[in-house]
Design an enzyme around this catalytic site. Structure first.
Site, mmCIF file in Angstrom:
data_model
loop_
_atom_site.group_PDB
_atom_site.id
_atom_site.type_symbol
_atom_site.label_atom_id
_atom_site.label_comp_id
_atom_site.label_asym_id
_atom_site.label_seq_id
_atom_site.Cartn_x
_atom_site.Cartn_y
_atom_site.Cartn_z
ATOM 1 N N LYS A 53 0.735 -1.323 -0.002
ATOM 2 C CA LYS A 53 -0.120 -0.493 0.463
ATOM 3 C C LYS A 53 0.867 0.965 -0.132
ATOM 4 O O LYS A 53 0.805 2.138 -0.707
ATOM 5 C CB LYS A 53 -1.151 -0.278 1.334
ATOM 6 C CG LYS A 53 -2.042 -1.429 0.853
ATOM 7 C CD LYS A 53 -2.632 -1.123 2.568
ATOM 8 C CE LYS A 53 -3.505 -2.577 2.425
ATOM 9 N NZ LYS A 53 -4.063 -2.572 3.760
ATOM 10 N N GLN A 97 -4.476 -1.549 10.094
ATOM 11 C CA GLN A 97 -4.117 -2.995 8.996
ATOM 12 C C GLN A 97 -4.507 -3.977 10.180
ATOM 13 O O GLN A 97 -4.035 -4.317 11.210
ATOM 14 C CB GLN A 97 -2.544 -3.121 8.729
ATOM 15 C CG GLN A 97 -2.659 -4.409 7.999
ATOM 16 C CD GLN A 97 -2.903 -4.663 6.800
ATOM 17 O OE1 GLN A 97 -2.881 -3.393 5.935
ATOM 18 N NE2 GLN A 97 -3.519 -5.435 6.446
ATOM 19 N N ASP A 120 -10.251 3.301 5.222
ATOM 20 C CA ASP A 120 -10.971 1.373 4.878
ATOM 21 C C ASP A 120 -12.503 0.957 5.293
ATOM 22 O O ASP A 120 -12.938 0.386 4.664
ATOM 23 C CB ASP A 120 -10.114 0.851 5.666
ATOM 24 C CG ASP A 120 -8.890 0.415 5.529
ATOM 25 O OD1 ASP A 120 -8.833 -0.368 4.132
ATOM 26 O OD2 ASP A 120 -7.961 -0.841 6.570
#
Lengths: 303, 303
Positions: A53, A97, A120
């Site tokens: 990412k 994460q 997200d």
């Protein structure tokens, strides 16, 4: 033979678009968008995903930073870190994460990221907005699937779609975006959608799939979707990722849920694994980060 | 001939249970639960619906009040009223009867009711929680449908269900509760679910319905579901309500989406309209109000 849906190429195209848009954004006097990732603990897969990412961020002109907490960090330490990033005007996107260690409440962590920076799309408020067809941060994988379908010119309006799986971060948003009303803010797809799950009997799964114009599978069960289940010409999108070991060579490789070599003989469109949905996820995360940056810049002008 | 799912009788049963539970709750020293409804304007149907809910409240031992604002009230006046009820410790449930006048933002109004008192389950935060299988206020009609299925002993695990319609207050929550994981907080039904919509071609709708063990329809299209579409023995739940006028007598009557007289010959279970889902909605609103009262009482002890 199915048309190959090259997620890597489409993702590269999207990243090029974002790069160009960010250049213009910066030329107008804005600072570069900034993404901060948080990793708790030493999970190797998490390190790899975050690195991918961050590389993508650099590629499109998003600055980034990875904050690391030890596996034994307390939930409060993580919440405090998120809170400080929420309040940090130099940060546009925050990404925790997953998974977080077992002693932390994942839902509480996801809700701690303020909606505006929740790239997200896991904050419950963003989930609610998405399910009500309102503008929100949509999780990157579902958004990538939808974008792949749109860019391939696959017709969805009034078509039959099957979503195999019911995970909250992937399948549920896909089912929502596939069936909802295209006139609303999420520009959804107006398809008839069947949600199949682990308790759907194999015979029924086969029946639903064989009626489908579009199959989207996200289960992690290799070779779940076979040639016999696919209607000639259907679009087959494989979100599954499983590491398997070749018993002969001992090498591991990534496979999806679809029996790719056989299904491609009947499908109209098909995504490979790897190189299908995976790169799209990363590209759409960049899209979300840039969206967050634009929104925050606009809000700071207003305020 | 189908077993008749008598929503009126089941609702009466549920109301009797709630009445008994409230008696015990009050015996323990709590005040009676209190529900406040708000009506904006003079819509006749709204008056009737609220009156039915208030009668049901009285019947189970919930005290209630109806606040009325004129049709020309400003959005701010309504928001201020909601805010005062949010802060009023003598109020457990707040219900804003929809629709509100066009000059008001319905979504903003729904989100203004704090989650704890949001007995309609329309606050975006409650929607998000429900979609994530978390405890929340679930809208009364979907909850009534699920409860009717449960109390009739209809098996849903791994079965095929069709939800016809995709409204956010009724069909979407039903689809969510029908397909989600029964091990999570919403005790969902683990069925394979197909969501059909106005753009589903009639032939496809018929196909999906004929595969279904459970059909739940909520469209407002009379006689949409005909005998030929229903698998022998299937459970057919009709959430549709349409007023139609008999061309011969000039009398109006209520009909659902299902061709009741014919479908009952093949279905295993069927709900009538009226007397099916309607009374369940009112009963589940009482359930939600009592839940709100219990939660608020528990929270006030803690704080």
């Amino acid at each position: 033979m199915a048309h190959f849906m090259d997620g890597k190429a489409v993702a590269a195209e999207i990243r090029a678009e974002i790069r160009k848009d960010i250049e213009e954004f910066v030329e107008k006097g804005n600072r570069k968008p900034h993404l901060t990732a948080i990793i708790v603990g030493d999970d190797v897969a998490s390190q790899t995903y975050v690195q991918m990412k961050m590389n993508a961020a650099k590629d499109v002109g998003i600055t980034s930073e990875t904050k690391r907490l030890p596996a034994e960090a307390t939930e409060k330490e993580l919440l405090d870190l998120i809170e400080s990033l929420n309040n940090d005007k130099s940060v546009d996107g925050i990404l925790v994460q997953l998974p977080v260690p077992d002693h932390m409440n994942e839902r509480k962590i996801c809700n701690a990221v303020i909606c505006e920076k929740d790239v997200d799309g896991f904050n419950v408020f963003n989930v609610g907005r998405m399910c009500l067809d309102m503008n929100s941060m949509i999780p990157a994988t579902p958004l990538g699937v939808i974008e792949l379908i749109k860019r391939a010119g696959i017709e969805t309006f009034g078509k039959n779609a099957v979503v195999v799986g019911r995970s909250k971060n992937v399948s549920m948003p896909i089912a929502m975006l596939m069936h909802a009303d295209g006139r609303n803010e999420t520009n959804a797809m107006d398809a008839t959608v069947t949600i199949c799950l682990r308790f759907t009997p194999p015979k029924e799964l086969a029946k639903y799939c064989s009626m489908a114009d579009i199959i989207i599978t996200a289960t992690g069960v290799p070779r779940l979707i076979t040639k016999e289940m696919v209607k000639p010409g259907a679009c087959v999108i494989d979100v599954g990722i499983t590491h398997i070991t070749d018993p002969n060579t001992g090498n591991t490789k990534l496979v999806g849920d679809v029996d790719f070599d056989e299904v491609r003989k009947v499908a109209g469109h098909i995504t490979p694994v790897p190189g299908g949905v995976g790169p799209m996820t990363v590209a759409m995360l960049m899209h979300n980060t840039f969206t967050a940056a634009k929104n925050l810049a606009a809000a700071s002008i207003k305020s």
